[in-house]
Design an enzyme around this catalytic site. Structure first.
Site, PDB file in Angstrom:
ATOM      1  N   ASN A 112       0.775  -1.161  -0.086  1.00  0.00           N
ATOM      2  CA  ASN A 112      -0.117  -0.133  -0.140  1.00  0.00           C
ATOM      3  C   ASN A 112       0.805   1.166   0.174  1.00  0.00           C
ATOM      4  O   ASN A 112       1.509   1.664   1.095  1.00  0.00           O
ATOM      5  CB  ASN A 112      -0.845   0.001   1.312  1.00  0.00           C
ATOM      6  CG  ASN A 112      -1.917   1.187   1.333  1.00  0.00           C
ATOM      7  OD1 ASN A 112      -1.781   2.013   0.621  1.00  0.00           O
ATOM      8  ND2 ASN A 112      -2.418   1.315   2.598  1.00  0.00           N
ATOM      9  N   TRP A 113       1.074   1.856  -1.192  1.00  0.00           N
ATOM     10  CA  TRP A 113       1.990   3.032  -1.242  1.00  0.00           C
ATOM     11  C   TRP A 113       1.413   4.228  -0.684  1.00  0.00           C
ATOM     12  O   TRP A 113       2.133   5.388  -0.623  1.00  0.00           O
ATOM     13  CB  TRP A 113       2.244   3.155  -2.950  1.00  0.00           C
ATOM     14  CG  TRP A 113       3.131   2.062  -3.428  1.00  0.00           C
ATOM     15  CD1 TRP A 113       3.554   0.594  -2.582  1.00  0.00           C
ATOM     16  CD2 TRP A 113       3.539   1.795  -4.838  1.00  0.00           C
ATOM     17  NE1 TRP A 113       4.199  -0.063  -3.503  1.00  0.00           N
ATOM     18  CE2 TRP A 113       4.297   0.645  -4.831  1.00  0.00           C
ATOM     19  CE3 TRP A 113       3.434   2.767  -5.806  1.00  0.00           C
ATOM     20  CZ2 TRP A 113       4.867   0.143  -6.185  1.00  0.00           C
ATOM     21  CZ3 TRP A 113       4.117   2.237  -7.036  1.00  0.00           C
ATOM     22  CH2 TRP A 113       4.784   1.076  -7.138  1.00  0.00           C
ATOM     23  N   LYS A 114       0.068   4.290  -0.353  1.00  0.00           N
ATOM     24  CA  LYS A 114      -0.623   5.485   0.344  1.00  0.00           C
ATOM     25  C   LYS A 114      -0.194   6.818  -0.624  1.00  0.00           C
ATOM     26  O   LYS A 114      -0.384   6.520  -1.943  1.00  0.00           O
ATOM     27  CB  LYS A 114       0.072   5.755   1.663  1.00  0.00           C
ATOM     28  CG  LYS A 114      -0.052   4.375   2.558  1.00  0.00           C
ATOM     29  CD  LYS A 114      -0.112   4.734   4.026  1.00  0.00           C
ATOM     30  CE  LYS A 114      -0.100   3.355   4.668  1.00  0.00           C
ATOM     31  NZ  LYS A 114      -0.119   3.372   6.191  1.00  0.00           N
TER      32      LYS A 114
ATOM     33  N   HIS B 129      -9.761   1.324   4.761  1.00  0.00           N
ATOM     34  CA  HIS B 129      -8.452   1.391   5.603  1.00  0.00           C
ATOM     35  C   HIS B 129      -8.755   2.375   6.766  1.00  0.00           C
ATOM     36  O   HIS B 129      -9.454   3.440   6.615  1.00  0.00           O
ATOM     37  CB  HIS B 129      -7.570   2.125   4.759  1.00  0.00           C
ATOM     38  CG  HIS B 129      -6.006   2.004   5.344  1.00  0.00           C
ATOM     39  ND1 HIS B 129      -5.567   2.872   5.939  1.00  0.00           N
ATOM     40  CD2 HIS B 129      -5.041   0.986   5.045  1.00  0.00           C
ATOM     41  CE1 HIS B 129      -4.418   2.564   6.336  1.00  0.00           C
ATOM     42  NE2 HIS B 129      -3.870   1.311   5.777  1.00  0.00           N
TER      43      HIS B 129
ATOM     44  N   GLU C 228      -6.890   4.819   7.811  1.00  0.00           N
ATOM     45  CA  GLU C 228      -6.707   6.061   7.617  1.00  0.00           C
ATOM     46  C   GLU C 228      -7.921   6.785   6.900  1.00  0.00           C
ATOM     47  O   GLU C 228      -8.206   7.986   7.198  1.00  0.00           O
ATOM     48  CB  GLU C 228      -5.570   6.445   6.696  1.00  0.00           C
ATOM     49  CG  GLU C 228      -4.103   6.344   7.474  1.00  0.00           C
ATOM     50  CD  GLU C 228      -2.894   5.647   6.851  1.00  0.00           C
ATOM     51  OE1 GLU C 228      -3.132   5.640   5.432  1.00  0.00           O
ATOM     52  OE2 GLU C 228      -2.061   5.139   7.318  1.00  0.00           O
TER      53      GLU C 228
ATOM     54  N   GLU D 196      -5.807  -4.712  10.671  1.00  0.00           N
ATOM     55  CA  GLU D 196      -4.552  -3.593  10.677  1.00  0.00           C
ATOM     56  C   GLU D 196      -5.069  -2.796  12.094  1.00  0.00           C
ATOM     57  O   GLU D 196      -5.565  -2.006  12.060  1.00  0.00           O
ATOM     58  CB  GLU D 196      -4.848  -2.982   9.752  1.00  0.00           C
ATOM     59  CG  GLU D 196      -4.529  -3.526   8.268  1.00  0.00           C
ATOM     60  CD  GLU D 196      -3.826  -2.426   7.344  1.00  0.00           C
ATOM     61  OE1 GLU D 196      -2.836  -2.690   6.927  1.00  0.00           O
ATOM     62  OE2 GLU D 196      -4.384  -1.635   7.075  1.00  0.00           O
TER      63      GLU D 196
ATOM     64  N   GLY E 242       2.032   2.408  10.993  1.00  0.00           N
ATOM     65  CA  GLY E 242       3.166   3.322  10.707  1.00  0.00           C
ATOM     66  C   GLY E 242       3.708   3.791  12.099  1.00  0.00           C
ATOM     67  O   GLY E 242       4.428   4.842  12.002  1.00  0.00           O
TER      68      GLY E 242
ATOM     69  N   SER F 265       3.200  -2.226  10.458  1.00  0.00           N
ATOM     70  CA  SER F 265       4.433  -2.085  10.825  1.00  0.00           C
ATOM     71  C   SER F 265       5.168  -3.382  10.251  1.00  0.00           C
ATOM     72  O   SER F 265       6.028  -3.793  11.193  1.00  0.00           O
ATOM     73  CB  SER F 265       4.562  -1.626  12.470  1.00  0.00           C
ATOM     74  OG  SER F 265       4.337  -0.314  12.380  1.00  0.00           O
TER      75      SER F 265
ATOM     76  N   GLY G 260       2.644  -1.252   4.333  1.00  0.00           N
ATOM     77  CA  GLY G 260       2.690   0.130   3.959  1.00  0.00           C
ATOM     78  C   GLY G 260       4.341   0.789   3.952  1.00  0.00           C
ATOM     79  O   GLY G 260       4.516   0.638   2.803  1.00  0.00           O
ATOM     80  N   GLY G 261       4.706   1.370   4.846  1.00  0.00           N
ATOM     81  CA  GLY G 261       5.851   1.895   4.895  1.00  0.00           C
ATOM     82  C   GLY G 261       7.043   1.168   4.202  1.00  0.00           C
ATOM     83  O   GLY G 261       7.890   1.411   3.280  1.00  0.00           O
TER      84      GLY G 261
END
Ligand code: PGA
Length: 266
Positions: free
Chosen positions: A18-20, A105, A107, A177, A183, A223, A244-245
């Site tokens: 997930n490149w956000k 998600h 976010e 999640e 994150g 994470s 993610g990251g």
């Protein structure tokens, strides 16, 4: 309720990046090419997909051509077409080569105010055009500390899947999640992930039946990195990860893929 064992489900592992709201046209194309190159040879052994920002879907699709890496989007609207300025239809995502879309998600739930009701409309619309939906669930830290994790997952399950036609269930992938792990560098322990996944699978069995629940892929996200991926993926209920990251660095993402698909040769 009895535990539904994963071995009986024969599920393949899946790793999604997930490149956000990160990358540029150039870095997105480079990252996609590096992932495609790294997973060459893993076709059929599991699944790898990347979810770039909307404007880069076309160029990432081109970079992934003839590779086993699938394309996903990070969101969509809940109508197929119409006067909805700024929104993106799930049909457009299909037309751009997407097989997957991430919905619900945290976010979007917490920073953009998406409700379970809105998410359920998006889910129904996305599956209608044949997209696979990676539907996210997760509790906040105060909810976990108040022992409300299962209550929250249950509410998100009922609300986000309301009205889903039963024949669309095979198009679902779940992602657990925990909000406190996204994150933050603080991941759930393998036991915490296993328990939450087992709860979601029991909940799915109650709603859709044992066979559908056993076939359901449930990813862990929050994470995940090359150092913790193997221990998380070793849990029988953890069918891969939503990353993610660490998905923004090709080498880290490919190491995570390797942990999920240990017979692959990235
Ligand atoms: P993270 O994000 O891996 O950076 O914690 C996961 C996600 O939000 O899907």
């Amino acid at each position: 309720m009895s535990t539904i064992h994963s071995a009986a489900g024969g599920r393949k592992k899946l790793v999604a990046g997930n490149w956000k709201m990160f990358t540029t046209p150039q870095s997105a194309a480079e990252l996609a090419r590096a992932v495609a190159h790294g997973v060459a040879g893993t076709a059929g052994r599991g699944g790898v997909l990347v979810c770039p920002p909307f404007p880069f879907l076309g160029l990432v699709a081109a970079a992934l051509e003839r590779s086993p890496v699938a394309l996903g989007a990070q969101n969509c609207f809940h109508e197929l077409e119409g006067a909805f300025t700024g929104e993106v239809s799930p049909r457009m995502l299909r037309d751009m080569g997407c097989d997957y879309v991430i919905l619900g998600h945290s976010e979007r739930r917490h920073k953009l105010g998406e409700t379970d009701e809105l998410i359920s409309r998006k889910v129904r619309c996305a599956v209608e055009v044949g997209l696979r939906v990676i539907l996210c669930f997760g509790e906040t830290l105060p909810e976990r500390e108040a022992n409300k994790t299962e209550q929250v997952l249950d509410r998100q399950f009922s609300g986000s899947l309301a009205g889903l036609p039963p024949d669309k269930v095979p198009q679902l992938v779940f992602a657990y999640e925990p909000v406190w792990a996204i994150g933050t560098g603080r991941h759930a322990t393998p036991e915490q992930a296993e328990q939450a996944h087992a709860f979601l699978r029991r909940r799915a069995a109650a709603a859709f039946g044992d066979v559908a629940a056993r076939a359901l892929t449930i990813l862990y996200g929050g994470s995940v990195n090359p150092g913790n991926a193997a221990s998380l993926f070793a849990e029988p209920e953890v069918d891969g990860g939503l990353i993610g990251g660490a998905s923004l660095k090709a080498n880290d993402f490919l190491d995570i893929v390797k942990a999920a698909l240990p017979t692959s040769t990235p």
